[in-house]
Design a protein around this motif. Structure first.
Motif, PDB file in Angstrom:
ATOM      1  N   TYR A   8       3.990   7.327   4.653  1.00 34.89           N
ATOM      2  CA  TYR A   8       3.079   6.108   4.593  1.00 34.89           C
ATOM      3  C   TYR A   8       1.888   6.305   4.202  1.00 34.89           C
ATOM      4  N   PRO A  23      -3.024   0.082  -6.929  1.00 35.03           N
ATOM      5  CA  PRO A  23      -3.748   0.974  -6.164  1.00 35.03           C
ATOM      6  C   PRO A  23      -5.427   1.173  -7.309  1.00 35.03           C
ATOM      7  N   THR A  55      11.910  -2.311  -2.860  1.00 34.97           N
ATOM      8  CA  THR A  55      10.373  -1.682  -3.414  1.00 34.97           C
ATOM      9  C   THR A  55       9.687  -1.614  -4.027  1.00 34.97           C
ATOM     10  N   TYR A  70       5.410   3.813  -4.015  1.00 34.18           N
ATOM     11  CA  TYR A  70       6.041   3.137  -3.832  1.00 34.18           C
ATOM     12  C   TYR A  70       5.779   1.944  -2.449  1.00 34.18           C
ATOM     13  N   ARG A  71       5.881   1.063  -2.926  1.00 33.17           N
ATOM     14  CA  ARG A  71       5.487  -0.125  -2.135  1.00 33.17           C
ATOM     15  C   ARG A  71       6.340  -0.921  -1.346  1.00 33.17           C
ATOM     16  N   GLU A  72       6.640  -1.321  -0.069  1.00 35.64           N
ATOM     17  CA  GLU A  72       7.942  -2.104   0.183  1.00 35.64           C
ATOM     18  C   GLU A  72       7.700  -3.707   0.331  1.00 35.64           C
ATOM     19  N   GLY A  76       4.662  -4.661   3.201  1.00 33.35           N
ATOM     20  CA  GLY A  76       3.407  -4.022   2.139  1.00 33.35           C
ATOM     21  C   GLY A  76       3.325  -2.996   2.741  1.00 33.35           C
ATOM     22  N   LYS A  77       4.420  -1.801   3.202  1.00 33.80           N
ATOM     23  CA  LYS A  77       3.416  -0.563   2.939  1.00 33.80           C
ATOM     24  C   LYS A  77       3.832   0.061   1.917  1.00 33.80           C
ATOM     25  N   TRP A  78       2.662   1.096   1.856  1.00 28.56           N
ATOM     26  CA  TRP A  78       3.124   2.295   0.637  1.00 28.56           C
ATOM     27  C   TRP A  78       3.713   3.763   1.057  1.00 28.56           C
TER      28      TRP A  78
END
Length: 86
Positions: A8, A23, A55, A70-72, A76-78
């Motif tokens: 992460y 990003p 994702t 990747y963004r879940e 919203g986690k990368w």
């Protein structure tokens, strides 16, 4: 066979008036920052090696090198897929 894990990231992003996320930079856990030079594509796709939640896959150029971020969708986690040396 190579093993991978989700790593992460802290991301610096820009959100435009239409809600589109871009990003701008990656901040590593040791404080180093890497700028995202260009976003080549954004698609809904699962991670290649680690699977998991749905994702968005960002194909990007980070300081001259092609990478996948990747963004879940749910959290919203990368993250990136990081190879584990055994």
């Amino acid at each position: 066979m190579a093993m991978y894990e989700k790593h992460y990231l802290t991301m610096i992003i820009r959100v435009d008036t239409g809600g589109n996320i871009k990003p701008v930079a990656i901040e590593w856990e040791d404080g180093r920052k890497f700028s995202v030079d260009k976003v080549l594509s954004i698609i809904n796709a699962p991670p290649v090696h680690v699977g998991g939640l749905p994702t968005q896959k960002y194909d990007v150029i980070v300081e001259g090198r092609r990478k996948f971020l990747y963004r879940e969708c749910a959290t919203g986690k990368w993250f990136v897929e990081r190879r584990i040396d055994c």
